[in-house]
Design an enzyme around this catalytic site. Sequence first.
Site, PDB file in Angstrom:
ATOM      1  N   ASP A  85      42.958  39.250  52.984  1.00 47.24           N
ATOM      2  CA  ASP A  85      44.360  39.275  52.590  1.00 47.24           C
ATOM      3  C   ASP A  85      45.201  39.442  53.846  1.00 47.24           C
ATOM      4  O   ASP A  85      44.704  39.805  54.915  1.00 47.24           O
ATOM      5  CB  ASP A  85      44.605  40.414  51.603  1.00 47.24           C
ATOM      6  N   ASP A 108      52.703  35.923  51.731  1.00 49.69           N
ATOM      7  CA  ASP A 108      53.571  35.525  50.626  1.00 49.69           C
ATOM      8  C   ASP A 108      54.366  36.736  50.159  1.00 49.69           C
ATOM      9  O   ASP A 108      54.144  37.860  50.607  1.00 49.69           O
ATOM     10  CB  ASP A 108      52.743  34.945  49.478  1.00 49.69           C
ATOM     11  N   ALA A 131      50.724  38.829  42.066  1.00 50.33           N
ATOM     12  CA  ALA A 131      51.621  39.827  41.459  1.00 50.33           C
ATOM     13  C   ALA A 131      51.365  40.036  39.971  1.00 50.33           C
ATOM     14  O   ALA A 131      52.294  40.236  39.188  1.00 50.33           O
ATOM     15  CB  ALA A 131      53.077  39.445  41.705  1.00 50.33           C
ATOM     16  N   CYS A 172      24.972  52.318  28.541  1.00 47.24           N
ATOM     17  CA  CYS A 172      24.679  51.202  29.437  1.00 47.24           C
ATOM     18  C   CYS A 172      23.217  51.324  29.846  1.00 47.24           C
ATOM     19  O   CYS A 172      22.643  52.420  29.836  1.00 47.24           O
ATOM     20  CB  CYS A 172      25.605  51.281  30.652  1.00 47.24           C
TER      21      CYS A 172
END
Length: 497
Positions: A93, A128, A196, A279
Amino acid sequence: MRDIFELRDVDGAGRIGELDVPRAGVTVETPALLPVINPHIRTIEPSTLEADFGAEILITNGYIFYTSEEYREQALDEGLHELLDFSGAIMTDSGSFQLSEYGEISVTNEEILRFQADIGSDIGTPVDIPTPPDVSREQAEEELATTQERLEAAEDVDVGDMLVNAPVQGSTYTDLRTEAAEHAYGTGLDVFPVGAVVPMMNNYRYADMVEVVLAAKRGLGADAPVHLFGAGHPMMFALAVAAGCDLFDSAAYALYARDDRYLTISGTEHLDELDYLPCSCPVCAEHTPDELRAADERHREELLARHNLHVSYQELRTVKQAIRDGELMELVERRARSHPAMADGYKALLDGAGQLERQDPVSKGSFFYLSPQSARRPEVARHHDRLDRLPVEADRVLLSEGGDNRRFDETWRLQPPFGPFPSALSESYPVSAEFPERFDREAYEAAAEGVCRLVEANPDTEFAVAHWQWPESALAALPESVETLELGEDSENPVED
């Protein structure tokens, strides 16, 4: 056409694909999970992710390396693969998250792209603007314009064979998401994250999440790999894959473990509230809740993180098998029953049934009618859309849930929720579906819609409907020209077998 992404199997908008990552020299099978690695806090080492969980790709933050006194120079000297001890693909990122959280970052778009390339990232990201949900349209448009400028600028940065993300923004304005996706797809960039969406998921706004994903997909081609940024909880994997997402990054496995939270496919449990571990992963098979609670903090965090990863990877394998079997929508429907917000997300997905139908295989595994929402599935919409292609050569046609009647020249079968079809197609998908003995109102109303479509396509033919106690809402939806005959022993208009 992009040649880095190849589809192998498709079910609705869900797909199994192969993402070629040339710089890493690997091909990643999608849908894929990208565990988030913070170089300063490694709950599970990347080498363990690869060896024990089969991780083919991970994501780390290039901006953290850029600003790190401890790791910056080492990353530049050795490269990320050597530093992290990971041979698969590594995505980075750019610092956009920090930008959204703190309002500014100390790097330009070009600088961070070059830096990601210099440290050996296989898939990099421009800076961005992650516009949050529900802002003004003016803000969303302004920030989208900035993101688009940066995507265009990213095309001119020499990053070698590093792939580059083209994030799709636009807040909760679906038209802006489609516009953003069209623009991103028109660049020479490679992978398309829908950005987002974390605030939506944090607030269980799964319907909004699905709507922005579907909007983004409308602007992208089938060869565009789609990444759902920040979508790391396994409870929503099936829903997001069915909407068309291929990549998911997860910090949840570690962040939740740090807070003693235990992931399941239906939600999150706190360790203090568990009497049993529901689990069978290695962690749960070898420990009891009391043993986990008694472990020292660091060991307990690692064990919970391992469990959380096992659940996440298992769910992705379950999703892939459902795609392979043509039963993804059945899986989504079962998962949707785990939480009201998931049910909302499934309904939003079905609102886009026409969009999903365009990518859905004509024939696949069995159709199971499980709830009123099943009446809105893409297969039902496709059957209705194709009724005008089926030849009707008789003057008077009976559409019957029962048998034939000599008053009519021809009899077609009538099956909720699909509606009418020739008897010769009775064993064909999807009308050969598995149905409950008791239908809901929505199934009958969908069948009535099918009748309307057939009548509209054949205005010169007389039709009658022979039904088993259809609700008034379905009967009222039939065209006035259609005669109705109620089946049963007390019926005034018996239909012969």
